[in-house]
Motif scaffolding. Structure first.
Motif, mmCIF file in Angstrom:
data_model
loop_
_atom_site.group_PDB
_atom_site.id
_atom_site.type_symbol
_atom_site.label_atom_id
_atom_site.label_comp_id
_atom_site.label_asym_id
_atom_site.label_seq_id
_atom_site.Cartn_x
_atom_site.Cartn_y
_atom_site.Cartn_z
ATOM 1 N N UNK A 91 -6.422 -11.081 0.258
ATOM 2 C CA UNK A 91 -5.049 -10.588 0.159
ATOM 3 C C UNK A 91 -5.034 -9.089 -0.092
ATOM 4 N N UNK A 92 -4.081 -8.405 0.551
ATOM 5 C CA UNK A 92 -3.998 -6.949 0.439
ATOM 6 C C UNK A 92 -2.553 -6.485 0.323
ATOM 7 N N UNK A 93 -2.419 -5.240 -0.114
ATOM 8 C CA UNK A 93 -1.193 -4.453 0.038
ATOM 9 C C UNK A 93 -1.590 -3.245 0.854
ATOM 10 N N UNK A 94 -0.837 -2.944 1.904
ATOM 11 C CA UNK A 94 -1.281 -1.914 2.844
ATOM 12 C C UNK A 94 -0.135 -1.086 3.404
ATOM 13 N N UNK A 122 5.270 0.112 -5.437
ATOM 14 C CA UNK A 122 5.417 -1.150 -4.721
ATOM 15 C C UNK A 122 5.138 -2.265 -5.706
ATOM 16 N N UNK A 123 5.924 -3.331 -5.650
ATOM 17 C CA UNK A 123 5.702 -4.492 -6.500
ATOM 18 C C UNK A 123 5.340 -5.666 -5.600
ATOM 19 N N UNK A 124 4.295 -6.389 -5.973
ATOM 20 C CA UNK A 124 3.869 -7.533 -5.165
ATOM 21 C C UNK A 124 3.680 -8.763 -6.037
ATOM 22 N N UNK A 160 1.958 -1.111 -7.752
ATOM 23 C CA UNK A 160 1.076 -0.197 -7.018
ATOM 24 C C UNK A 160 1.757 1.149 -6.841
ATOM 25 N N UNK A 161 0.988 2.210 -6.956
ATOM 26 C CA UNK A 161 1.500 3.541 -6.655
ATOM 27 C C UNK A 161 1.830 3.601 -5.167
ATOM 28 N N UNK A 175 -2.830 2.889 -5.473
ATOM 29 C CA UNK A 175 -3.637 2.604 -6.663
ATOM 30 C C UNK A 175 -2.878 1.619 -7.556
ATOM 31 N N UNK A 176 -3.618 0.717 -8.182
ATOM 32 C CA UNK A 176 -3.014 -0.267 -9.068
ATOM 33 C C UNK A 176 -2.553 0.417 -10.353
ATOM 34 N N UNK A 177 -1.277 0.255 -10.700
ATOM 35 C CA UNK A 177 -0.726 0.857 -11.906
ATOM 36 C C UNK A 177 -0.606 -0.133 -13.063
ATOM 37 N N UNK A 178 -0.429 -1.405 -12.732
ATOM 38 C CA UNK A 178 -0.256 -2.370 -13.805
ATOM 39 C C UNK A 178 0.062 -3.746 -13.269
ATOM 40 N N UNK A 179 0.264 -4.677 -14.191
ATOM 41 C CA UNK A 179 0.556 -6.060 -13.846
ATOM 42 C C UNK A 179 1.814 -6.518 -14.572
#
Length: 240
Positions: A51-54, A85-87, A98-99, A104-108
């Motif tokens: 799984x990705x965010x792109x 971006x929120x996924x 995500x930034x 880049x991952x910013x948090x959960x």
């Protein structure tokens, strides 16, 4: 899976759409979410382990940037909020921030139940979980604010999947159906359906797993885009 019985009554009248352009799309992308923001196309893909965010270039389908969701999770819906971006993930109860510039991952964040589709109305996030009930969430705290039961033909509409907020309506893919539901965000009533039948027939070529899943809207230009799981094309459409 068979289409929800409710749709056999409520989808007697479908509004046609016209394909304006067919753009290349990664056929390995198990599309779960799609959004357009600031002249850029973003996509989330699913399946555990890949799984990705792109960020995707519209003209040739090239993946310009990509970040992996943890390998034990199945990626789902995606929306833009501010500079992020929120996924969602399917059954992990975990979401990610995500930034939007770097991915880049910013948090959960955590949520209850399954995650399917995600969009926003400019004030709150709107999430689907495969049931007829949509959840409205605070975009900062992710706390539930309220919920909305979606009905079509007077009956609850299940299997609501990918979401996109378009000109005052919630548009939704419904799992297995070659159509987009146009949902009233106040009453939850499906106001109408957009016929994706000819597009799905071309894109899926008889493969029942290649369902329509992915709606993007550019509010500045009004352009609309649709795609599906493992489709080789992303379609720009107009209504009527």
């Amino acid at each position: 899976m068979n289409p929800p019985e409710v749709t056999r009554v409520s989808m007697l009248s479908l509004s046609p759409c016209t394909v304006v352009a067919a753009h290349p799309h990664d056929p390995q992308a198990f599309t779960q979410g799609l959004c357009w923001v600031d002249d850029a196309l973003f996509e989330s893909t699913g399946l555990t382990g890949c799984s990705t965010v792109r960020r995707v270039r519209l003209e040739d389908g090239a993946v310009l940037q990509s970040s992996r969701v943890p390998d034990d999770l199945f990626g789902e819906g995606l929306t833009a909020w501010g500079d992020e971006l929120l996924s969602l993930t399917y059954q992990g109860g975990r979401g990610f921030r995500w930034d939007r510039r770097t991915l880049a991952l910013r948090g959960e964040f955590a949520f209850d139940g399954e995650g399917w589709g995600l969009t926003n109305d400019g004030t709150r996030l709107i999430m689907s979980n495969g049931t007829p009930r949509l959840s409205y969430l605070d975009p900062v705290t992710l706390a539930p604010a309220c919920s909305l039961v979606v009905t079509a033909g007077g009956r609850p509409l299940p299997w609501i999947n990918e979401l996109q907020y378009v000109a005052g309506e919630i548009w939704a893919n419904v799992l297995t159906l070659p159509a987009i539901a146009r949902i009233d965000p106040v009453t939850g009533v499906v106001r109408g359906w957009i016929d994706l039948g000819p597009i799905v027939a071309e894109a899926a070529a008889g493969d029942r797993e290649k369902v329509a899943n992915g709606i993007a809207h550019d509010p500045q230009s009004g352009r609309l885009f649709v795609t599906g799981k493992n489709w080789s094309r992303l379609y720009e459409i107009q209504l009527g």
